[in-house]
Design a protein around this motif. Structure first.
Motif, PDB file in Angstrom:
ATOM      1  N   LYS A 143     -35.001 -32.618  59.018  1.00  0.00           N
ATOM      2  CA  LYS A 143     -35.095 -33.596  58.031  1.00  0.00           C
ATOM      3  C   LYS A 143     -36.233 -34.521  58.347  1.00  0.00           C
ATOM      4  N   LEU A 159     -36.272 -28.408  54.706  1.00  0.00           N
ATOM      5  CA  LEU A 159     -34.957 -28.058  54.099  1.00  0.00           C
ATOM      6  C   LEU A 159     -34.124 -26.988  55.116  1.00  0.00           C
ATOM      7  N   GLY A 185     -41.113 -29.884  52.331  1.00  0.00           N
ATOM      8  CA  GLY A 185     -40.037 -29.579  51.160  1.00  0.00           C
ATOM      9  C   GLY A 185     -39.560 -28.131  51.168  1.00  0.00           C
ATOM     10  N   ASP A 225     -26.208 -36.317  46.911  1.00  0.00           N
ATOM     11  CA  ASP A 225     -27.534 -35.888  46.847  1.00  0.00           C
ATOM     12  C   ASP A 225     -27.711 -34.862  47.862  1.00  0.00           C
ATOM     13  N   GLU A 226     -28.697 -34.016  47.840  1.00  0.00           N
ATOM     14  CA  GLU A 226     -28.696 -32.581  48.578  1.00  0.00           C
ATOM     15  C   GLU A 226     -28.818 -32.752  50.088  1.00  0.00           C
ATOM     16  N   ARG A 236     -31.898 -34.351  38.943  1.00  0.00           N
ATOM     17  CA  ARG A 236     -32.290 -33.531  39.862  1.00  0.00           C
ATOM     18  C   ARG A 236     -32.400 -34.233  41.687  1.00  0.00           C
ATOM     19  N   GLY A 237     -32.188 -32.959  42.174  1.00  0.00           N
ATOM     20  CA  GLY A 237     -31.818 -33.321  43.802  1.00  0.00           C
ATOM     21  C   GLY A 237     -30.442 -33.817  43.920  1.00  0.00           C
ATOM     22  N   VAL A 274     -28.018 -27.372  43.579  1.00  0.00           N
ATOM     23  CA  VAL A 274     -28.775 -28.417  43.367  1.00  0.00           C
ATOM     24  C   VAL A 274     -29.725 -28.456  42.361  1.00  0.00           C
ATOM     25  N   ARG A 304     -32.689 -28.966  39.842  1.00  0.00           N
ATOM     26  CA  ARG A 304     -33.984 -28.900  40.001  1.00  0.00           C
ATOM     27  C   ARG A 304     -34.735 -29.279  38.771  1.00  0.00           C
TER      28      ARG A 304
END
Length: 350
Positions: A236, A241, A270, A297-298, A324-325, A348, A350
């Protein structure tokens, strides 16, 4: 005549001499002794040969469901042999799926029990997965007993679509084999910078527009040997990811044993980094938390799940910009109990 002494008592007749021993008896005693010895010899012969009706009878045990080695050993302890035939079956490879004679029957020691041992399901053909969503492709492979090895790659195709696979369609592979899926992560993001340069003349002003493409870069950190929660935090911080996968290893459960791309490689911020995580030996059943409700959130979902499970994100087309996310769904469903360090898939937007 009175006064005369009485006459002496009469004499007893002399005893007869003892009879002579029977000289004809001893040959019969010898014959009897010989017969006893012959009988004992015959009894010993049959006892050592295990022949005739003197062989011990045993009850055949049930060995269906045993691993092959354990089943054979149990029969041997009872003095029984085994004849193993390996056949395709939906049962796990190496397990006894049938036997003959059946449990409870009797056999003399040295008898043979026929065992059918599973060699697992027969080979399966790899289906055509091109253009499917990752979720649908993974579901098809799972149904066939195959494993998906998902690699996200930049592509002009829509994010989450399978754009390549290996092995190819129709190739027959053993159950449990891995099929690599190249899944589109969408086109490379670009940043457009507009600059305006005024030019002063006596008559006109000219505006020049320049488009510049920039891509943020980062270096993959070395997380091998770290616990999965620590590795997730490290990734992170590096704007990466981590998709984690459970693997068998001698390392303690939850330890990262491999990563791809390797440490030190420069990648786009990312990007997804695959982490292989040891499942260890102690794997209690744990309830799956609801990450769609608790942490929407992811990033937060990954952090929460990585404490007890491995986790992988699958892109799903977002219906709105707000999705998104955001974790839209998960598999297994919340509340289901699975083994520690088993993989949870989050879908998730996108």
């Amino acid at each position: 005549m009175e006064g005369a002494p009485p006459p002496p008592p009469p004499l007893e007749p002399p005893l007869a001499p003892p009879p002579e021993p029977d000289r004809e008896l001893w040959p019969w005693l010898v014959v009897l002794l010989v017969l006893v010895m012959v009988g004992a010899g015959l009894a010993a012969y049959f006892a050592t040969r295990g022949g005739g009706h003197h062989k011990k009878v045993v009850v055949v045990p049930r060995v269906i469901g045993f691993k092959e080695g354990a089943a054979v050993a149990r029969l041997q302890r009872l003095g029984l042999g085994s004849n193993v035939t390996r056949v395709f079956s939906k049962k796990g490879s190496g397990f006894v799926i049938s036997q003959r004679p059946f449990a409870g029957a009797t056999l003399r020691k040295g008898g043979v029990v026929a065992l059918n041992v599973s060699r697992g399901p027969s080979a399966v053909a790899v289906p055509n997965l091109i253009s499917l969503t990752e979720a649908d492709a993974v579901a098809q492979l799972t149904k066939l007993g195959l494993r998906a090895d998902v690699v996200q790659v930049p592509s002009s195709q829509a994010a989450g679509k399978v754009i390549a696979q290996n092995p190819k369609t129709g190739v027959r592979v053993n159950p449990g084999s891995s099929v690599r899926l190249n899944v589109s992560k969408g086109p490379t993001h670009t940043t457009t910078v507009v600059t305006t340069a005024p030019t002063t003349t006596t008559t006109t002003t000219t505006t020049t527009t320049t488009t510049t493409t920039t891509t943020a870069q980062t270096t993959v950190p070395d997380v091998v040997g770290q616990s999965l929660p620590d590795a997730a935090n490290t990734m992170k911080a590096s704007q990466l990811l981590p998709d984690s996968y459970p693997v068998n290893s001698s390392e303690p459960g939850g330890t990262v044993v491999a990563e791809n791309p390797p440490a030190g490689e420069t990648v786009q911020a990312g990007s997804v980094v695959r982490l292989n995580v040891s499942v260890g030996t102690r794997r209690p059943l744990l309830g799956v938390p609801d990450v769609t409700a608790r942490t929407n959130d992811e990033i937060s979902a990954r952090q929460l799940l990585s404490k007890k499970f491995t986790v992988r994100a699958v892109p799903r087309t977002a219906g709105t910009a707000a999705q998104r996310g955001v974790v839209l769904a998960q598999l297994p469903n919340p509340g289901v109990k699975i083994k520690r360090w088993a993989q949870i898939i989050i879908y998730v937007g996108r």
